[in-house]
Enzyme design. Structure first.
Site, PDB file in Angstrom:
ATOM      1  N   CYS A 181      27.726   5.023 -32.149  1.00 48.83           N
ATOM      2  CA  CYS A 181      26.903   5.964 -32.910  1.00 48.83           C
ATOM      3  C   CYS A 181      26.648   7.258 -32.146  1.00 48.83           C
ATOM      4  O   CYS A 181      25.951   8.144 -32.649  1.00 48.83           O
ATOM      5  CB  CYS A 181      25.582   5.289 -33.263  1.00 48.83           C
ATOM      6  N   ASP A 209      36.937 -10.535  12.867  1.00 50.42           N
ATOM      7  CA  ASP A 209      36.377 -11.044  14.119  1.00 50.42           C
ATOM      8  C   ASP A 209      35.909  -9.926  15.044  1.00 50.42           C
ATOM      9  O   ASP A 209      35.044 -10.131  15.878  1.00 50.42           O
ATOM     10  CB  ASP A 209      37.425 -11.911  14.832  1.00 50.42           C
ATOM     11  N   LYS A 218      37.752  12.030  11.509  1.00 48.56           N
ATOM     12  CA  LYS A 218      39.059  11.399  11.376  1.00 48.56           C
ATOM     13  C   LYS A 218      39.856  11.566  12.689  1.00 48.56           C
ATOM     14  O   LYS A 218      39.939  12.683  13.220  1.00 48.56           O
ATOM     15  CB  LYS A 218      39.796  12.078  10.211  1.00 48.56           C
ATOM     16  N   PHE A 236      35.019 -22.308   5.866  1.00 52.18           N
ATOM     17  CA  PHE A 236      36.442 -22.371   5.540  1.00 52.18           C
ATOM     18  C   PHE A 236      37.237 -22.247   6.837  1.00 52.18           C
ATOM     19  O   PHE A 236      36.780 -21.597   7.772  1.00 52.18           O
ATOM     20  CB  PHE A 236      36.831 -21.217   4.598  1.00 52.18           C
ATOM     21  N   LYS A 270      36.060 -26.801  14.375  1.00 54.93           N
ATOM     22  CA  LYS A 270      35.193 -25.741  13.816  1.00 54.93           C
ATOM     23  C   LYS A 270      33.901 -26.302  13.235  1.00 54.93           C
ATOM     24  O   LYS A 270      32.868 -25.637  13.272  1.00 54.93           O
ATOM     25  CB  LYS A 270      35.964 -24.968  12.739  1.00 54.93           C
ATOM     26  N   LYS A 310      30.742 -24.446  14.887  1.00 54.80           N
ATOM     27  CA  LYS A 310      29.955 -23.578  14.003  1.00 54.80           C
ATOM     28  C   LYS A 310      28.736 -24.289  13.437  1.00 54.80           C
ATOM     29  O   LYS A 310      27.933 -23.676  12.746  1.00 54.80           O
ATOM     30  CB  LYS A 310      30.822 -23.058  12.856  1.00 54.80           C
TER      31      LYS A 310
HETATM   32  O1  C5P Z   1      36.628 -18.929  13.161  1.00 56.54           O
HETATM   33  P1  C5P Z   1      37.224 -18.718  11.824  1.00 56.54           P
HETATM   34  O2  C5P Z   1      37.248 -17.272  11.424  1.00 56.54           O
HETATM   35  O3  C5P Z   1      38.526 -19.381  11.579  1.00 56.54           O
HETATM   36  O4  C5P Z   1      36.199 -19.483  10.853  1.00 56.54           O
HETATM   37  C1  C5P Z   1      36.259 -19.372   9.489  1.00 56.54           C
HETATM   38  C2  C5P Z   1      34.928 -19.676   8.876  1.00 56.54           C
HETATM   39  O5  C5P Z   1      33.871 -19.036   9.592  1.00 56.54           O
HETATM   40  C3  C5P Z   1      34.823 -19.130   7.472  1.00 56.54           C
HETATM   41  O6  C5P Z   1      33.934 -19.965   6.742  1.00 56.54           O
HETATM   42  C4  C5P Z   1      34.274 -17.734   7.689  1.00 56.54           C
HETATM   43  O7  C5P Z   1      33.637 -17.228   6.523  1.00 56.54           O
HETATM   44  C5  C5P Z   1      33.305 -17.984   8.817  1.00 56.54           C
HETATM   45  N1  C5P Z   1      33.163 -16.834   9.746  1.00 56.54           N
HETATM   46  C6  C5P Z   1      31.940 -16.271   9.899  1.00 56.54           C
HETATM   47  N2  C5P Z   1      31.757 -15.216  10.756  1.00 56.54           N
HETATM   48  C7  C5P Z   1      32.793 -14.742  11.465  1.00 56.54           C
HETATM   49  C8  C5P Z   1      34.059 -15.309  11.342  1.00 56.54           C
HETATM   50  C9  C5P Z   1      34.209 -16.356  10.453  1.00 56.54           C
HETATM   51  O8  C5P Z   1      30.986 -16.712   9.260  1.00 56.54           O
HETATM   52  N3  C5P Z   1      32.597 -13.720  12.295  1.00 56.54           N
END
Ligand code: C5P
Length: 409
Positions: free
Chosen positions: A164, A285, A295, A331, A345, A349
């Site tokens: 509209c 990482d 730049k 993951f 892991k 973790k």
């Molecule tokens: O050590 P890696 O990278 O193989 O581990 C993978 C897992 O750790 C994933 O679940 C990813 O989302 C998580 N991760 C994270 N912080 C980071 C690297 C990976 O939470 N710096």
């Protein structure tokens, strides 16, 4: 398009009322058919002025039901408002005009669509679309509220330019949203109802100067599929995502981020109240220790050294802060010794569960539509108890959530 496995072979009854967005239902019917659903369509007379019955019947491979069918000699004996609603698994009204909304809310059965809405005993999803003043009118609002009280789903219209000439709230949502909401209404599982699920997805970007960054080919698809599936199963989903071209699933709250540090801050902000945290993001990482303000110029030298510093491990930071009741899922994308690395892991973790995938194989991992994973649990969760899932990322998401669901108390 990722169709949940429980949505295949479902029967959708579509009611189309006379809004200009009726033309969009052609694409909608096509997508349902592509998903393996069967579709029956009821078209009001006003809708038939806007979209051709022949287009919809060709796409659905069935005749379209019109108001005249209710009492015609030819088809009245089929009692279409009853036979169609007996047949359907879900009824979707899109676009739903103010008048169709009123008919549903007041039980007005004077047309085929009205009678079908009154006779319907399967889940109903309404997509109101109209001029923004009509949508804002208390009469319309009251009808929408009434239908919600009846237990039906009313999906708010989108904002933007209206036919509209107005700019406001009243547009029919995209076909993707309508599909998501149809799947949510059809979902047989509600095992995440009342749960907050925090999901990270996509890549991160670590800028080295204002226009260049270090990243990965992660598309975000696995995390977005998990978000869509968790939402269908009743969860309140927060999706913390790095840059991704995937569409945020309907009903999911997006928190867009760019870098790993931003992702960590967002996760820690959202951690409270989360029952499940799934870390599907491909987090960078390392980041540039000193990001160039301008730049970086190529002419300056033959070689360029960018010093990198380690990013925080977000999963680890969460595991330090989380309560024992919160479930943390990580993951592991691996190219070798997949199970050994995944189990390591879990420990390093502090995870409750890990989803491992061998990204060296075709059709798994980054930026593809399919995946093949094995999940392992921590010792405290009775692990490792490996379980494998493969298929579309949506199917894999469903398997992963089945595994998580077993941990919910
Ligand atoms: O050590 P890696 O990278 O193989 O581990 C993978 C897992 O750790 C994933 O679940 C990813 O989302 C998580 N991760 C994270 N912080 C980071 C690297 C990976 O939470 N710096």
């Amino acid at each position: 398009m990722m169709t949940p496995k429980w949505a295949r072979n479902k029967r959708v009854l579509l009611g189309v009322s006379g809004g200009i967005a009726a033309y969009k239902t052609c694409e909608l019917v096509r997508m349902w058919m592509k998903s393996g659903c069967e579709v029956e369509t009821i078209l009001t007379d006003a809708a038939a002025a806007l979209v051709s019955p022949l287009t919809l019947s060709t796409l659905s491979k069935r005749r379209v039901w019109r108001n005249a069918d209710l009492l015609s000699d030819e088809s009245g004996w089929r009692i279409p408002h009853i036979s169609l609603t007996d047949w359907a698994d879900v009824m979707v009204i899109a676009p739903c005009t103010a008048n169709a909304l009123r008919m549903a809310a007041t039980g007005d059965s004077s047309t085929l669509l009205g009678a079908a809405m009154l006779a319907c005993s399967v889940p109903m999803v309404f997509f109101p679309a109209m001029n923004s003043r009509m949508w804002a009118n208390p009469a319309t609002k009251r009808n929408a509220r009434t239908l919600e009280e009846f237990g039906h789903k009313i999906v708010d219209p989108d904002s933007g330019p209206l036919a509209c000439g107005y700019d406001g709230k009243g547009r029919l949502p995209s076909v993707g949203v309508i599909l998501d909401e149809t799947w949510a209404a059809l979902c047989p599982l509600r095992d995440f109802a009342g749960r907050k699920v925090l999901i990270t997805a996509g890549p991160t970007r670590e800028y080295i100067d204002p226009v260049r960054f270090i990243s990965s080919p992660s598309s975000g698809r696995m995390g977005y599929a998990l978000a869509a599936e968790a939402r269908c199963r009743g969860a309140d989903v927060v999706l913390v995502s790095g840059p991704s071209s995937e569409r945020v699933p309907s009903g999911v709250r997006p928190v867009p981020v760019t870098s790993a540090v931003e992702m960590k801050d967002a996760c820690l902000r959202e951690l409270s109240g989360s029952d499940v945290i799934i870390k599907a993001a491909a987090v960078g990482d390392y980041r540039a220790k000193d990001r160039a303000g301008q730049k970086i110029k190529r002419e300056k030298s033959e070689f360029l050294t960018v010093e990198l510093e380690r990013n925080p491990d977000i999963a680890r930071e969460i595991s330090i802060r989380k309560s024992p009741a919160q479930i943390l899922v990580g993951f592991a994308a691996e190219t070798e010794s997949v199970s050994e690395n995944a189990l390591k892991k879990i420990e390093s973790k502090g995870l409750d569960m890990i989803v491992a995938n061998d990204v060296s194989k075709d059709g798994t991992g980054f930026a593809v539509a399919t995946n093949s994973v094995t999940v392992y649990f921590s010792g405290e969760r009775g692990g490792p108890r490996p379980e494998s899932f493969s298929g579309s990322k949506r199917d894999v998401a469903s398997g992963i959530l089945d595994a998580v669901s077993g941990l919910l108390m």
